[in-house]
Motif scaffolding. Structure first.
Motif, PDB file in Angstrom:
ATOM      1  N   ASP A 151       0.837  -1.205   0.000  1.00  9.30           N
ATOM      2  CA  ASP A 151       0.000   0.000   0.000  1.00  9.30           C
ATOM      3  C   ASP A 151       0.872   1.255   0.000  1.00  9.30           C
ATOM      4  N   ILE A 152       1.745   1.367  -1.002  1.00  8.85           N
ATOM      5  CA  ILE A 152       2.651   2.497  -1.157  1.00  8.85           C
ATOM      6  C   ILE A 152       2.569   2.930  -2.618  1.00  8.85           C
ATOM      7  N   THR A 153       2.521   4.235  -2.841  1.00 10.29           N
ATOM      8  CA  THR A 153       2.516   4.713  -4.222  1.00 10.29           C
ATOM      9  C   THR A 153       3.917   5.180  -4.611  1.00 10.29           C
ATOM     10  N   TRP A 154       4.119   5.340  -5.914  1.00 16.10           N
ATOM     11  CA  TRP A 154       5.405   5.827  -6.393  1.00 16.10           C
ATOM     12  C   TRP A 154       5.648   7.241  -5.891  1.00 16.10           C
ATOM     13  N   LEU A 155       4.595   8.056  -5.814  1.00 23.58           N
ATOM     14  CA  LEU A 155       4.749   9.420  -5.322  1.00 23.58           C
ATOM     15  C   LEU A 155       5.183   9.424  -3.858  1.00 23.58           C
ATOM     16  N   GLN A 156       4.595   8.571  -3.039  1.00 21.54           N
ATOM     17  CA  GLN A 156       5.014   8.471  -1.636  1.00 21.54           C
ATOM     18  C   GLN A 156       6.473   8.039  -1.536  1.00 21.54           C
ATOM     19  N   PHE A 157       6.865   7.085  -2.350  1.00 25.97           N
ATOM     20  CA  PHE A 157       8.250   6.609  -2.340  1.00 25.97           C
ATOM     21  C   PHE A 157       9.216   7.729  -2.684  1.00 25.97           C
ATOM     22  N   ILE A 158       8.889   8.486  -3.717  1.00 27.95           N
ATOM     23  CA  ILE A 158       9.791   9.554  -4.159  1.00 27.95           C
ATOM     24  C   ILE A 158       9.841  10.685  -3.143  1.00 27.95           C
ATOM     25  N   VAL A 159       8.668  11.134  -2.678  1.00 27.23           N
ATOM     26  CA  VAL A 159       8.611  12.292  -1.789  1.00 27.23           C
ATOM     27  C   VAL A 159       9.072  11.961  -0.371  1.00 27.23           C
ATOM     28  N   ASP A 160       8.677  10.812   0.141  1.00 27.05           N
ATOM     29  CA  ASP A 160       8.965  10.475   1.535  1.00 27.05           C
ATOM     30  C   ASP A 160      10.283   9.743   1.740  1.00 27.05           C
ATOM     31  N   ASN A 161      10.870   9.206   0.680  1.00 19.63           N
ATOM     32  CA  ASN A 161      12.089   8.433   0.853  1.00 19.63           C
ATOM     33  C   ASN A 161      13.225   8.916  -0.036  1.00 19.63           C
ATOM     34  N   LEU A 162      12.995   8.977  -1.323  1.00 21.02           N
ATOM     35  CA  LEU A 162      14.075   9.230  -2.270  1.00 21.02           C
ATOM     36  C   LEU A 162      14.627  10.646  -2.170  1.00 21.02           C
ATOM     37  N   ILE A 163      13.760  11.637  -2.091  1.00 23.08           N
ATOM     38  CA  ILE A 163      14.226  13.031  -2.010  1.00 23.08           C
ATOM     39  C   ILE A 163      14.973  13.305  -0.701  1.00 23.08           C
ATOM     40  N   PRO A 164      14.422  12.924   0.469  1.00 18.47           N
ATOM     41  CA  PRO A 164      15.195  13.162   1.697  1.00 18.47           C
ATOM     42  C   PRO A 164      16.522  12.411   1.740  1.00 18.47           C
TER      43      PRO A 164
END
Length: 50
Positions: free
Chosen positions: A13-26
């Motif tokens: 239950d994870i979207t690509w947007l959540q992955f990018i914004v909440d994990n990849l960018i930080p």
């Protein structure tokens, strides 16, 4: 870079947007600060002594 995209493909239950914004960018910002600024300051302090 492996586990979260794999979980997304397997139906987590994870979207690509959540992955990018909440994990990849930080993580990217942290690596830039850690590698570029902190390590640079430490090396500058160590090797610029006269």
């Amino acid at each position: 870079m492996f586990f979260i995209p794999t979980a997304i493909y397997l139906g987590a239950d994870i979207t690509w947007l959540q992955f990018i914004v909440d994990n990849l960018i930080p993580a990217t910002i942290g690596n830039i600060v850690g590698g570029g600024v902190i390590i640079g300051l430490v090396f500058g302090y160590i090797y610029n002594k006269k």
